[in-house]
Design a protein around this motif. Structure first.
Motif, PDB file in Angstrom:
ATOM      1  N   ALA A  64     -16.505 -13.281  -3.025  1.00 26.97           N
ATOM      2  CA  ALA A  64     -15.224 -13.139  -2.993  1.00 26.97           C
ATOM      3  C   ALA A  64     -14.815 -11.872  -2.881  1.00 26.97           C
ATOM      4  O   ALA A  64     -13.423 -12.316  -1.971  1.00 26.97           O
ATOM      5  N   LEU A  65     -15.171 -10.313  -2.318  1.00 25.73           N
ATOM      6  CA  LEU A  65     -14.805  -9.560  -1.898  1.00 25.73           C
ATOM      7  C   LEU A  65     -13.622  -9.585  -0.235  1.00 25.73           C
ATOM      8  O   LEU A  65     -12.844  -9.857   0.555  1.00 25.73           O
ATOM      9  N   GLN A  66     -15.033 -10.672   0.029  1.00 28.71           N
ATOM     10  CA  GLN A  66     -15.657 -10.439   1.170  1.00 28.71           C
ATOM     11  C   GLN A  66     -14.062 -11.531   1.768  1.00 28.71           C
ATOM     12  O   GLN A  66     -12.729 -11.558   2.437  1.00 28.71           O
ATOM     13  N   LYS A  67     -13.654 -12.392   0.860  1.00 26.73           N
ATOM     14  CA  LYS A  67     -12.756 -13.607   1.276  1.00 26.73           C
ATOM     15  C   LYS A  67     -10.991 -13.334   0.787  1.00 26.73           C
ATOM     16  O   LYS A  67     -10.106 -13.420   1.603  1.00 26.73           O
ATOM     17  N   LEU A  68     -11.457 -11.928  -0.011  1.00 29.60           N
ATOM     18  CA  LEU A  68      -9.857 -11.327  -0.208  1.00 29.60           C
ATOM     19  C   LEU A  68      -9.729 -10.636   0.733  1.00 29.60           C
ATOM     20  O   LEU A  68      -7.982 -10.676   1.199  1.00 29.60           O
ATOM     21  N   PHE A  69     -10.342 -10.286   1.612  1.00 26.40           N
ATOM     22  CA  PHE A  69      -9.876  -8.722   2.453  1.00 26.40           C
ATOM     23  C   PHE A  69      -9.645  -9.328   4.322  1.00 26.40           C
ATOM     24  O   PHE A  69      -9.016  -9.627   4.845  1.00 26.40           O
ATOM     25  N   VAL A  82      -2.943  -8.830 -12.221  1.00 25.56           N
ATOM     26  CA  VAL A  82      -4.227  -8.438 -11.708  1.00 25.56           C
ATOM     27  C   VAL A  82      -4.758  -8.837 -10.406  1.00 25.56           C
ATOM     28  O   VAL A  82      -4.713  -7.834  -9.098  1.00 25.56           O
ATOM     29  N   VAL A  83      -3.840 -10.052 -10.455  1.00 26.11           N
ATOM     30  CA  VAL A  83      -4.485 -10.345  -8.761  1.00 26.11           C
ATOM     31  C   VAL A  83      -3.387  -9.675  -8.001  1.00 26.11           C
ATOM     32  O   VAL A  83      -3.903  -9.994  -6.597  1.00 26.11           O
ATOM     33  N   GLU A  84      -2.069 -10.137  -8.400  1.00 25.21           N
ATOM     34  CA  GLU A  84      -0.908  -9.267  -6.988  1.00 25.21           C
ATOM     35  C   GLU A  84      -1.884  -7.280  -6.723  1.00 25.21           C
ATOM     36  O   GLU A  84      -1.795  -7.257  -5.962  1.00 25.21           O
ATOM     37  N   LYS A  85      -2.489  -6.898  -7.623  1.00 24.44           N
ATOM     38  CA  LYS A  85      -3.046  -5.571  -6.910  1.00 24.44           C
ATOM     39  C   LYS A  85      -4.051  -5.928  -6.375  1.00 24.44           C
ATOM     40  O   LYS A  85      -3.912  -4.732  -5.764  1.00 24.44           O
ATOM     41  N   MET A  86      -5.218  -7.070  -6.242  1.00 19.16           N
ATOM     42  CA  MET A  86      -6.276  -7.080  -5.576  1.00 19.16           C
ATOM     43  C   MET A  86      -5.908  -7.399  -4.049  1.00 19.16           C
ATOM     44  O   MET A  86      -6.031  -7.349  -3.433  1.00 19.16           O
ATOM     45  N   ILE A  87      -4.270  -8.487  -4.298  1.00 23.42           N
ATOM     46  CA  ILE A  87      -3.931  -8.926  -3.346  1.00 23.42           C
ATOM     47  C   ILE A  87      -2.878  -7.944  -2.455  1.00 23.42           C
ATOM     48  O   ILE A  87      -3.666  -7.607  -1.220  1.00 23.42           O
ATOM     49  N   THR A  88      -2.989  -6.724  -2.890  1.00 25.48           N
ATOM     50  CA  THR A  88      -2.308  -5.321  -2.746  1.00 25.48           C
ATOM     51  C   THR A  88      -3.422  -4.240  -1.634  1.00 25.48           C
ATOM     52  O   THR A  88      -2.875  -3.616  -0.755  1.00 25.48           O
ATOM     53  N   LEU A  89      -4.298  -4.120  -2.989  1.00 24.88           N
ATOM     54  CA  LEU A  89      -5.621  -4.101  -2.091  1.00 24.88           C
ATOM     55  C   LEU A  89      -5.855  -4.209  -0.686  1.00 24.88           C
ATOM     56  O   LEU A  89      -6.396  -3.350   0.182  1.00 24.88           O
ATOM     57  N   GLY A  90      -5.986  -5.253  -0.693  1.00 22.66           N
ATOM     58  CA  GLY A  90      -6.707  -6.087   0.607  1.00 22.66           C
ATOM     59  C   GLY A  90      -5.937  -5.917   1.881  1.00 22.66           C
ATOM     60  O   GLY A  90      -6.269  -5.583   2.643  1.00 22.66           O
ATOM     61  N   LYS A  91      -4.413  -6.040   1.083  1.00 17.96           N
ATOM     62  CA  LYS A  91      -3.501  -5.643   2.565  1.00 17.96           C
ATOM     63  C   LYS A  91      -3.624  -4.004   2.760  1.00 17.96           C
ATOM     64  O   LYS A  91      -3.143  -4.010   4.455  1.00 17.96           O
ATOM     65  N   ARG A  92      -4.241  -3.540   1.718  1.00 18.72           N
ATOM     66  CA  ARG A  92      -4.746  -2.078   2.286  1.00 18.72           C
ATOM     67  C   ARG A  92      -5.585  -1.974   3.465  1.00 18.72           C
ATOM     68  O   ARG A  92      -5.437  -1.221   4.520  1.00 18.72           O
ATOM     69  N   GLY A  93      -6.684  -2.714   3.642  1.00 19.41           N
ATOM     70  CA  GLY A  93      -7.457  -2.482   3.713  1.00 19.41           C
ATOM     71  C   GLY A  93      -8.839  -1.323   4.237  1.00 19.41           C
ATOM     72  O   GLY A  93      -9.954  -1.767   5.053  1.00 19.41           O
ATOM     73  N   ASP A  94      -7.925  -0.568   3.408  1.00 21.81           N
ATOM     74  CA  ASP A  94      -8.769   0.707   3.615  1.00 21.81           C
ATOM     75  C   ASP A  94     -10.098   1.115   3.165  1.00 21.81           C
ATOM     76  O   ASP A  94     -10.785   0.178   2.686  1.00 21.81           O
ATOM     77  N   LEU A  95     -11.360   1.570   3.675  1.00 25.12           N
ATOM     78  CA  LEU A  95     -12.860   1.517   2.519  1.00 25.12           C
ATOM     79  C   LEU A  95     -12.474   1.949   1.460  1.00 25.12           C
ATOM     80  O   LEU A  95     -13.211   1.059   0.002  1.00 25.12           O
TER      81      LEU A  95
END
Length: 121
Positions: free
Chosen positions: A79-84, A43-56
């Motif tokens: 938490a969302l801002q910290k992730l991205f 789950v966390v790996e997918k969240m970080i991958t979303l953060g790496k994509r960085g689009d809207l």
């Protein structure tokens, strides 16, 4: 591959993983049981991958999963801002494997195997 149910209903399990994922992003290191950590890792790996994509669209997908909590004491960063802004840029060159599970031993009360799950530096 069948996943363990952690002795909870589907709704409780999803809420547990949302809470643990948000806490791991905020604190970058949490102590939990081995079974929960193994469920939390993808789950966390997918969240970080979303953060790496960085689009809207990735930001909105992550926002729909993470809880709206403050990541710092001042309340200036969620938490969302910290992730991205903090976590995703650290892992820009890394192709997966963002978390580490360290085994601690057994809990005194019920003998459950405890671990520390943390973000790799």
């Amino acid at each position: 591959m069948a996943k363990t149910k952690l002795g909870r209903t589907t709704e409780q399990r999803k809420a547990l993983l949302r809470n643990l994922a948000t806490d791991l992003i905020v604190h970058e290191r949490i102590e939990t049981t081995e079974a929960k950590a193994k469920q939390l890792r993808p789950v966390v790996e997918k969240m970080i991958t979303l953060g790496k994509r960085g689009d809207l669209h990735a930001r909105r997908q992550a926002e729909s999963y993470l809880r709206p909590v403050n990541a710092d004491e001042e309340g200036t960063q969620s938490a969302l801002q910290k992730l991205f802004s903090d976590i995703a840029p650290r892992f820009e060159e890394r192709q997966g494997g963002y978390t580490r599970i360290l085994k601690l031993g057994e809990r005194k009360g019920d003998g459950a195997k405890t671990v520390i799950i943390e973000l790799v530096d």
